[in-house]
Design an enzyme around this catalytic site. Structure first.
Site, short mmCIF file in Angstrom:
data_model
loop_
_atom_site.label_atom_id
_atom_site.label_comp_id
_atom_site.label_asym_id
_atom_site.label_seq_id
_atom_site.Cartn_x
_atom_site.Cartn_y
_atom_site.Cartn_z
N LYS A 186 -1.08 34.62 -8.97
CA LYS A 186 -0.68 33.21 -8.88
C LYS A 186 0.59 33.07 -9.71
CE LYS A 186 -1.35 28.92 -7.59
NZ LYS A 186 -1.21 28.48 -6.17
N ASP A 218 -4.10 31.65 -3.32
CA ASP A 218 -4.52 30.64 -2.34
C ASP A 218 -4.19 31.08 -0.93
OD1 ASP A 218 -1.84 30.42 -3.08
OD2 ASP A 218 -1.78 28.23 -2.96
N ASP A 242 -13.26 38.18 -8.20
CA ASP A 242 -14.64 37.69 -8.08
C ASP A 242 -14.76 36.80 -6.85
OD1 ASP A 242 -17.33 37.07 -8.84
OD2 ASP A 242 -16.60 35.16 -9.65
N ASP A 246 -16.35 37.82 -2.75
CA ASP A 246 -17.45 37.10 -2.07
C ASP A 246 -16.98 36.62 -0.70
OD1 ASP A 246 -19.17 37.35 -4.27
OD2 ASP A 246 -19.91 35.29 -4.03
#
Ligand code: IPM
Ligand code: MG
Length: 347
Positions: A186, A218, A242, A246
């Site tokens: 980022k 993002d 993390d 997922d």
């Protein structure tokens, strides 16, 4: 070949039980399995989610096969006593800095994802997540400001050597695959990310065959859903990794199939399914043990260089899936034991 087996909470003991049966069925010489308590189970027995005796066992072994930790009924405890601290503590104490989370769609399972099957079918990626730094392990707390307001804080930081070593893991992984590495950060907002990006570019000079690209987190979240087939290896920090791992697991459609490795410098590693302790189905023999069985394959490959045995396990799981063996997570009805039997029969 001394391996620590930490089953943990919820479905942990059930899925670990099947992975252990698979390992034993391979008939590897000198295999020794040592059990230890972690998570909520360890808290109930020893008053701590990662008791010293468990750490001692881990240190006496060449690798850890890990089930799952997490127990909602213990969420009221101080943070350092909660079950999750077992896995965070092992990562920290044992220097497990590199988390490898592969995501691929198994043949015949393209329909299980919420993405369009042709989009999902193209997924064959590896997330390399840094595991020892970032906002996870920075200074944190809840303090009271001068005006009396409470303020929560968790400091995000990465030192250049921390970025460099995970960069090498990412580039090496890319060398062994499609030679494309996408670094996710980022950097448009965070200085931590700017340093991350600078170091990635520095390290890339040592890997001229690998094509390095950069993506904001993002956008990466969006691209993972829009066109996941574009990724080969993704390297990213602890927190972003993390979340994205997922997400990647759901793009594949089956969290019950994804294995992971958390590696230290050298050959030591901890291997675990990426799913959690699933308390809702714990103890019922319903959990799909395939992710844990595949984690055992990663253990043989990364910690013991037993490539042939690792491939045998992976082929047996693929064959079982191709033959229609499906756990509840895949819309089927095969139970934990039945799936373990089906894999063993196909070894
Ligand atoms: C994971 C888990 C852990 C993490 C939790 C259990 C602390 O979500 O391994 O991805 O956040 O790293
Ligand atoms: Mg997670």
């Amino acid at each position: 070949m001394r391996i620590a087996v930490f089953a943990g909470d919820g479905i942990g003991p059930e899925v670990i039980g099947e992975a252990v049966r698979v390992l034993e069925a391979l008939g590897i010489d000198g295999l020794e399995l040592v059990e230890g308590d972690v998570g909520g189970a360890a808290y109930r027995k020893h008053g701590h989610p990662l008791p010293p005796e468990t750490l001692d066992i881990a240190r006496s072994c060449g690798a850890i096969l890990f089930g799952a930790v997490g127990d909602f009924s213990l969420d009221h405890l101080d943070r350092q006593l909660r079950p999750e601290q077992a896995v965070l503590g092992l990562r920290r104490e044992l220097g497990l800095f590199a988390n490898l989370r592969p995501a691929t769609v198994f043949k015949g399972l393209e329909d299980l994802t919420t993405l369009r099957p042709e989009v999902a079918a193209a997924i064959d990626l590896l997330i390399v997540r840094e595991l020892n730094g970032d906002v996870y392990f920075g200074e944190k707390g809840i303090r009271t400001l001068e005006d009396g307001r409470r303020q929560g804080y968790d400091i995000m930081s990465y030192a250049e050597d921390e970025v460099r070593r995970i960069a090498h893991t990412g580039f090496k992984a890319a060398m062994g695959r499609g030679r494309r590495l996408c670094s996710v950060d980022k950097a448009n907002v965070l200085d931590t990310s700017q340093l991350w990006r600078d170091v990635m570019i520095e390290v890339s000079a040592e890997y001229p065959e690998v094509e390095l690209s950069h993506m904001y987190v993002d956008n990466a979240a969006m691209q993972l859903v829009k066109d996941p087939g574009q990724f080969d290896v993704v390297v990213t920090g602890n927190m972003f990794g993390d979340i994205l791992s997922d997400q990647a697991s759901m793009c594949v459609g089956s969290i019950g199939l994804l294995a992971s490795a958390s590696l230290a410098e050298g050959t030591f590693g901890l291997y675990e399914p990426i799913h959690g302790s699933a308390p809702d189905i714990a103890g019922k023999g319903l959990a799909n043990p395939m992710a844990t069985i595949l984690s055992a394959a990663m253990l043989l490959r990364h910690s013991y260089q037993l490539e042939a045995e690792a491939s045998r396990i992976e082929a047996a799981v693929s064959k079982a899936l191709a033959d229609g063996v499906r756990g509840g997570d895949l819309g089927g009805s095969a139970g934990t034991r039945e799936i373990g039997d089906a894999v063993i029969a196909r070894l």
